[in-house]
Design a protein around this motif. Sequence first.
Motif, mmCIF file in Angstrom:
data_model
loop_
_atom_site.group_PDB
_atom_site.id
_atom_site.type_symbol
_atom_site.label_atom_id
_atom_site.label_comp_id
_atom_site.label_asym_id
_atom_site.label_seq_id
_atom_site.Cartn_x
_atom_site.Cartn_y
_atom_site.Cartn_z
ATOM 1 N N MET A 1 12.912 -46.538 88.017
ATOM 2 C CA MET A 1 13.010 -45.576 86.887
ATOM 3 C C MET A 1 14.399 -45.090 86.814
ATOM 4 O O MET A 1 15.170 -44.413 87.582
ATOM 5 C CB MET A 1 12.009 -44.459 87.277
ATOM 6 N N ASP A 2 14.931 -45.091 85.714
ATOM 7 C CA ASP A 2 16.201 -44.567 85.419
ATOM 8 C C ASP A 2 16.251 -44.230 83.884
ATOM 9 O O ASP A 2 15.984 -45.069 82.940
ATOM 10 C CB ASP A 2 17.152 -45.925 85.524
ATOM 11 N N LEU A 3 16.674 -42.979 83.763
ATOM 12 C CA LEU A 3 16.389 -42.279 82.375
ATOM 13 C C LEU A 3 18.019 -42.504 81.537
ATOM 14 O O LEU A 3 18.025 -42.193 80.504
ATOM 15 C CB LEU A 3 16.084 -40.852 82.288
ATOM 16 N N ARG A 4 18.780 -43.137 82.364
ATOM 17 C CA ARG A 4 20.238 -43.225 81.778
ATOM 18 C C ARG A 4 20.267 -44.506 80.642
ATOM 19 O O ARG A 4 19.429 -45.274 81.016
ATOM 20 C CB ARG A 4 21.309 -43.324 82.748
#
Lengths: 396, 384
Positions: A1-4
């Motif tokens: 998971m990585d919102l960037r």
Amino acid sequence: MDLRFTPEEIAFRDELRRFFRSEIPAEIRRKVAEGRHLSKEDIVTSQRILHAHGLATPNWPVAWGGKDWSPVQRYIFTEELQRAAVPLPLQFNVFMVGPVIAAFGSEEQKRRFLPATASLDIWWCQGFSEPGAGSDLASLKTRAEKRDGKYVVSGQKAWTTLGQHADWIFCLVRTDREAKKQRGISFLLIDMKSPGITVRPVLTIDGSHEVNEVFFDEVEVPAENLVGEENKGWDYAKFLLANERTGIARIGMSKQRIARAKRLARDTEANGRSLWADPDLRRRVAAIEVELKALEITQMRVVAAQRQRDADKPDPASSILKIKGSELQQATTELLLDIAGPYAQPAPEHEEGRNEPDGDGLDAIAPLYFNARKVSIYGGSNEIQRNIIAKAFLGL
Amino acid sequence: MDFDLTDEQRLLKDSVDRLIADAYGDFEKRKRHQSGPGGYSHELWSNFAELGLLALPFPEEEGGIGGGPVETMLVMEAIGRGLVVEPYLDTVVLGGGFLRCGGTAAMRAELMPQIADGTLTLALAQLEPHSRYCLNDVVTTARREGDAFVLNGRKVAVLHGDSAGRLVVSTRTAGARADRHGITLFLLDAAAPGVTRRGMPTQDGLRAADIQLEEVRVPAADILGEVDHGLALLEQVVDIALAALCAEAVGVMEDLQRSTVDYLKTRQQFGVPIGSFQALQHRAADMLVAVEQARSMALYAAMMAEEPDPALRRPALSAAKVQINQSARKVGQEAVQLQGGIAMTFEYKAGHAFKRLAMIEKTFGDTDHHLNAVSEADSLVEAE
């Protein structure tokens, strides 16, 4: 998971930022930033610039001028377009009838309509609502009878946005009066120059001519203008409305208005100091920003989930985006109105609802606030959205 | 941008969810756990240890699992759903966070294994009678005597402070009461001479302690971080805990949303399920919107929790806490209203979930506090 965003997505974003600000005329973007109504020419000019760069219809199938973009890229495009105060491509063309024709139309219809719809050589308007069919859209009464290989259409459509500029109208019409109400509806494309069509302007509370009534009196429509199958129009309409809702949060637009509100508050004096020095006002702005940030991530979650879904099938979470997005759009216009304060009062002489711009654009703020009350009403009112959530999500 | 869990994360989530469902699925069991020594189940705590949950944030090379904020989020959501009373936040997230971010090599080597195997619990003794939400308002003193420090002061509402083996204590070693400089953190043995603890239950069924420190001698080797520069470490670890609390709150809200909708479907009045009434449907829909907005900000908090630049990290965590608090208040109150009288009773879970949410709101900053922080930072939407 990585919102960037990935470096590629950031490069994509930066290129769009540059493009929107350098290619779309500043005067048009200024009108959008101040919440003014655009002329037909403004909208056509802007969309044709986008079209010339292949950016008018990124949501369409690639074969018809769409972009093979990831959902994230599509999100960035919409966000940056709004943040730069570029006019949205004409909704009726790009987000409504275009995708419906691409998904359900005949090859002949696609060839005839899609290129001209993308370039805005055809301006479409939407013939869905009627005086007696608003939230209960399926109770619509405009009827189309098959006579000698043609449809003959009679009835009345309401709230036809920018219908005064339109070349064509896409309509929901009743083709079977016996069937259960959703079953007897068809999706027809009608030339606005057809004999028997009358367009009557309706001024809205901000004094603008945005919507119209459209009357049909025995209007003859060639049978080949039926989209998909007869009596299946309700399915196409649901597809269209759900598409409409995913783009309806208008997060970039709300950000642009918050940025403007901050600038206005800094430049406004109150009690001998800058209004921006008022901690209550700043907390109020912060509260809106927090909710907007949350909505932005909710929007990204919906976007990301689209990868796992059938690309043509919008996420039912779009109802959440509609409710919160419209509430925040309204909150930002209230904020602007409260910052403008007593200077929001004068309404300079105007023609067709278009005020003359002054330095700060304060004259356009009250009309923007008045006009924005519509956003919790259109596209399926927020109460209808709550019905959808209760039924589709919660099973109540 | 990617919201997918890795295979390892999915496995972790499944095993934690199963453990909590077994231990807390029947709400009656919570009372039994609460009656254990220190107000929690030591048997369940061993189960946490067996699953590796107590070593979750520690680096793999130090015998840990090497989990980050997303892993912590998955555990805390499950803890929220179950209304878990075990001291996970205090021991693993806070205590483990201080060790990981500010512990000496000797401390880490000695204590990380004891936390991991469940024999040592920790608590953060930070709140003082007048400090409210200000982490740098510290009057507990530590004065140097040779190679030790002598601590005097009072810490209140120290969560799980009555059972913790070690306490992280914030003290003032220099400067005036609310100066940012001059704060030093100690990791002290809770059984050290001069430490008096008075344990008490909290409103939401956890445990806390009022702790008096009188001439407590602590060797300089037990300092976390640097003398006089403890505030940055304190803020860093509290931000990690804020992200965890946001996730816990989402778990609580998710459970309340579910039980409310179940109730609306089954409760009959006027001959129909009350969920057929539109007034109630719309309130349930608004609850869902509030939960989803909170979930989005819990994700944001997890993403920002390990951001090294406090100028970016702190406003982001404040923004998350504002949204969590606002959603928590709405969802908690609405759940009680929609489930009606039964939710007012002590034996029913919803009322306890409502209480936990109300207390989470007051942990590490309420809505007003964090809204001020967001507005002062002014960094969410850049001005024109």
